[in-house]
Design a protein around this motif. Structure first.
Motif, PDB file in Angstrom:
ATOM      1  N   THR A  74      44.788  47.750  29.848  1.00 47.61           N
ATOM      2  CA  THR A  74      43.570  47.140  30.190  1.00 47.61           C
ATOM      3  C   THR A  74      43.109  46.548  31.409  1.00 47.61           C
ATOM      4  N   TRP A  75      43.952  46.018  31.895  1.00 44.48           N
ATOM      5  CA  TRP A  75      43.932  45.380  33.264  1.00 44.48           C
ATOM      6  C   TRP A  75      45.382  45.141  33.966  1.00 44.48           C
ATOM      7  N   MET A  76      45.463  44.630  35.113  1.00 47.16           N
ATOM      8  CA  MET A  76      46.359  44.075  35.806  1.00 47.16           C
ATOM      9  C   MET A  76      46.111  42.806  36.568  1.00 47.16           C
ATOM     10  N   PHE A  77      47.311  42.146  37.116  1.00 50.02           N
ATOM     11  CA  PHE A  77      46.955  41.081  37.920  1.00 50.02           C
ATOM     12  C   PHE A  77      47.827  40.647  39.101  1.00 50.02           C
ATOM     13  N   TRP A  78      47.287  39.910  39.972  1.00 51.84           N
ATOM     14  CA  TRP A  78      48.142  39.407  41.321  1.00 51.84           C
ATOM     15  C   TRP A  78      48.000  38.005  41.243  1.00 51.84           C
ATOM     16  N   GLU A  79      49.230  37.712  41.803  1.00 52.30           N
ATOM     17  CA  GLU A  79      49.365  35.958  41.553  1.00 52.30           C
ATOM     18  C   GLU A  79      49.055  35.249  43.051  1.00 52.30           C
ATOM     19  N   PRO A  80      48.229  34.625  43.074  1.00 55.39           N
ATOM     20  CA  PRO A  80      48.099  33.715  44.415  1.00 55.39           C
ATOM     21  C   PRO A  80      49.133  32.892  44.758  1.00 55.39           C
ATOM     22  N   MET A  81      49.601  32.880  46.015  1.00 55.41           N
ATOM     23  CA  MET A  81      50.799  32.129  46.554  1.00 55.41           C
ATOM     24  C   MET A  81      50.652  30.843  47.011  1.00 55.41           C
ATOM     25  N   SER A  82      51.455  30.614  47.933  1.00 57.79           N
ATOM     26  CA  SER A  82      51.275  29.043  48.831  1.00 57.79           C
ATOM     27  C   SER A  82      51.439  29.192  50.104  1.00 57.79           C
ATOM     28  N   VAL A  83      51.546  30.622  50.822  1.00 53.12           N
ATOM     29  CA  VAL A  83      51.726  30.721  52.269  1.00 53.12           C
ATOM     30  C   VAL A  83      50.692  31.810  52.730  1.00 53.12           C
ATOM     31  N   GLY A  84      50.131  31.862  53.771  1.00 51.85           N
ATOM     32  CA  GLY A  84      49.391  32.821  54.191  1.00 51.85           C
ATOM     33  C   GLY A  84      49.784  34.357  53.965  1.00 51.85           C
ATOM     34  N   ARG A  85      51.078  34.713  54.146  1.00 53.96           N
ATOM     35  CA  ARG A  85      51.428  36.067  54.278  1.00 53.96           C
ATOM     36  C   ARG A  85      51.737  36.702  52.796  1.00 53.96           C
ATOM     37  N   GLU A  86      51.796  35.522  51.886  1.00 47.84           N
ATOM     38  CA  GLU A  86      51.931  35.954  50.515  1.00 47.84           C
ATOM     39  C   GLU A  86      50.674  36.101  49.786  1.00 47.84           C
ATOM     40  N   LEU A  87      49.741  35.703  50.567  1.00 49.22           N
ATOM     41  CA  LEU A  87      48.131  35.806  49.852  1.00 49.22           C
ATOM     42  C   LEU A  87      47.750  34.932  48.954  1.00 49.22           C
ATOM     43  N   GLY A  88      46.356  34.524  49.030  1.00 49.64           N
ATOM     44  CA  GLY A  88      45.846  33.463  47.877  1.00 49.64           C
ATOM     45  C   GLY A  88      46.361  32.281  48.056  1.00 49.64           C
ATOM     46  N   HIS A  89      46.727  31.610  49.382  1.00 48.34           N
ATOM     47  CA  HIS A  89      47.323  30.520  49.400  1.00 48.34           C
ATOM     48  C   HIS A  89      46.461  29.456  49.540  1.00 48.34           C
ATOM     49  N   THR A  90      45.078  29.661  49.559  1.00 41.92           N
ATOM     50  CA  THR A  90      44.062  28.584  49.461  1.00 41.92           C
ATOM     51  C   THR A  90      42.924  28.994  48.261  1.00 41.92           C
ATOM     52  N   LEU A  91      42.195  28.198  48.088  1.00 41.66           N
ATOM     53  CA  LEU A  91      41.184  28.426  47.022  1.00 41.66           C
ATOM     54  C   LEU A  91      40.193  29.678  47.422  1.00 41.66           C
ATOM     55  N   LYS A  92      39.978  29.301  48.986  1.00 42.99           N
ATOM     56  CA  LYS A  92      38.788  30.038  49.608  1.00 42.99           C
ATOM     57  C   LYS A  92      39.407  31.554  49.775  1.00 42.99           C
ATOM     58  N   ASP A  93      41.050  31.770  50.101  1.00 43.55           N
ATOM     59  CA  ASP A  93      41.214  33.122  50.429  1.00 43.55           C
ATOM     60  C   ASP A  93      41.585  33.651  49.181  1.00 43.55           C
ATOM     61  N   THR A  94      41.970  32.910  47.989  1.00 47.65           N
ATOM     62  CA  THR A  94      42.023  33.741  46.795  1.00 47.65           C
ATOM     63  C   THR A  94      40.904  34.253  46.353  1.00 47.65           C
ATOM     64  N   GLN A  95      39.562  33.763  46.500  1.00 49.61           N
ATOM     65  CA  GLN A  95      38.192  34.094  46.193  1.00 49.61           C
ATOM     66  C   GLN A  95      37.949  35.189  46.859  1.00 49.61           C
ATOM     67  N   ASN A  96      38.116  35.149  48.022  1.00 50.80           N
ATOM     68  CA  ASN A  96      37.592  36.144  49.093  1.00 50.80           C
ATOM     69  C   ASN A  96      38.512  37.404  48.768  1.00 50.80           C
ATOM     70  N   LEU A  97      39.678  37.347  48.673  1.00 52.95           N
ATOM     71  CA  LEU A  97      40.613  38.442  48.217  1.00 52.95           C
ATOM     72  C   LEU A  97      39.953  38.973  46.856  1.00 52.95           C
ATOM     73  N   GLN A  98      39.931  38.211  45.971  1.00 54.14           N
ATOM     74  CA  GLN A  98      39.307  38.779  44.616  1.00 54.14           C
ATOM     75  C   GLN A  98      38.009  39.414  44.667  1.00 54.14           C
ATOM     76  N   ASP A  99      37.171  38.815  45.552  1.00 56.24           N
ATOM     77  CA  ASP A  99      35.808  39.570  45.488  1.00 56.24           C
ATOM     78  C   ASP A  99      35.874  40.958  46.346  1.00 56.24           C
ATOM     79  N   TRP A 100      36.870  40.953  47.284  1.00 54.04           N
ATOM     80  CA  TRP A 100      37.102  42.179  48.060  1.00 54.04           C
ATOM     81  C   TRP A 100      37.598  43.452  47.003  1.00 54.04           C
ATOM     82  N   ILE A 101      38.616  42.824  46.189  1.00 57.82           N
ATOM     83  CA  ILE A 101      39.106  43.562  44.950  1.00 57.82           C
ATOM     84  C   ILE A 101      37.974  44.162  44.054  1.00 57.82           C
ATOM     85  N   ASN A 102      37.330  43.193  43.434  1.00 57.50           N
ATOM     86  CA  ASN A 102      36.144  43.457  42.687  1.00 57.50           C
ATOM     87  C   ASN A 102      35.274  44.546  43.250  1.00 57.50           C
ATOM     88  N   ALA A 103      35.063  44.536  44.332  1.00 53.00           N
ATOM     89  CA  ALA A 103      34.018  45.383  45.368  1.00 53.00           C
ATOM     90  C   ALA A 103      34.675  46.895  44.994  1.00 53.00           C
TER      91      ALA A 103
END
Length: 306
Positions: free
Chosen positions: A155-184
């Motif tokens: 019913t769903w999948m998940f991705w894990e926000p990490m701690s450096v830029g090249r692993e993605l989701g390293h900040t609150l803003k970057d995590t939300q921006n990536l999630q918004d892009w995924i949702n769209a």
């Protein structure tokens, strides 16, 4: 329904291997019935007959002990480029690999699988054009896996926000921006974040990016599973909730659950994701440390055992 407590099986890798032993130590010795299984116990790349035999044994062991695999994710030896690898053949291999993980999850009754969204090499991350192209490719890979997972009943999948830029989701803003892009993108099944309260870019100028309570609060309604561990100011490790680490740790059930509730969370799965060095006496204290950590949280979240 309330909050539930689970354990990620990272700490058991190499220390246990037989499905019956894994489930028995979790339920009988550690005291947990909700399990986030990592791929090292049943690897999709193994021979199909081996995967089926071990999956059947794992399912039987769970049924006998009344335990439940709540999700499957990549483990300590699976932190790889995957869908953002620069070589197409390697990416294609991992698309098939994750479809195999979805098959294992389906056969174990788990509703979700996950990993990092994608991990970039220095070269690919530092080149904006290459990075943008690989992001689109990675999303297409997730879509392909999601179509198969949906057919298998996940019913769903998940991705894990990490701690450096090249692993993605390293900040609150970057995590939300990536999630918004995924949702769209409207994938076949939702791809949601699985935040870790001890992640975040320590070089960020915004202190919120390394604040465990901010991660818990801001993604409370978006992150069905939240990885937890005892956290100190230096973010030195995946510490257990034992007396030794609780003494100087920042995390208590009261303050963490208060943060989750403040963000609107009501039924998140709080998943203990801990790590222990292969050194004595630590190596032989893994089970007791996990048992103490579960006991610390058990009054606040459903462990899945009676």
């Amino acid at each position: 329904m309330g909050f539930s407590l689970s354990i990620n099986t990272n700490p058991l890798v190499n220390r246990f291997a037989e499905p019956e032993d894994v489930i028995a130590v979790l339920t009988d010795e550690i005291g947990i019935g909700h399990i986030q299984l990592v791929h090292e116990f049943i690897n999709p790349s193994w021979a199909a007959s081996t995967v089926k035999r071990l999956t059947d044994r794992m399912a039987k062991a769970c049924a006998e002990k009344k335990a439940r695999i709540t999700s499957i994710m990549t483990g300590p030896y699976g932190r790889l480029n995957h869908f953002t690898h620069p070589d197409k053949d390697v990416r294609d291999y991992y698309v098939q690999w994750f479809k195999g993980m979805a098959d294992i999850a389906a056969d174990l009754g788990a509703p979700a699988i996950g990993t990092q969204f994608g991990i970039f090499t220095y070269r690919d991350y530092d080149d904006p054009k290459r990075r943008a192209a690989l992001m689109e490719i990675a999303l297409a890979c997730w879509r392909d896996v999601g179509e198969h997972a949906h057919k298998r009943g996940l019913t769903w999948m998940f991705w894990e926000p990490m701690s450096v830029g090249r692993e993605l989701g390293h900040t609150l803003k970057d995590t939300q921006n990536l999630q918004d892009w995924i949702n769209a993108a409207e994938l076949p099944i939702p791809l949601k974040p699985m935040v870790d309260i001890d992640h975040g870019d320590v070089s960020s100028p915004d202190p919120a990016d390394v604040n465990p309570f901010q991660w818990a609060s801001r993604f409370a309604t978006q992150s069905p599973i939240i990885h937890i561990k005892q956290s100190t100011m230096n973010k030195g490790g995946h510490w257990p909730f034992t007396a030794q680490y609780n003494e100087n740790g920042r995390i208590t059930p009261d303050n963490l659950l208060s943060a989750v509730r403040s963000g609107g969370g009501v039924d998140n799965e709080l998943c203990l994701e801990l790590a222990f060095r292969e050194r004595e006496p630590t190596d032989r204290n893994v089970v007791s440390a996990l048992r103490e950590s579960v006991a610390y949280w058990a009054p606040y979240a459903d462990t899945g055992l009676g």
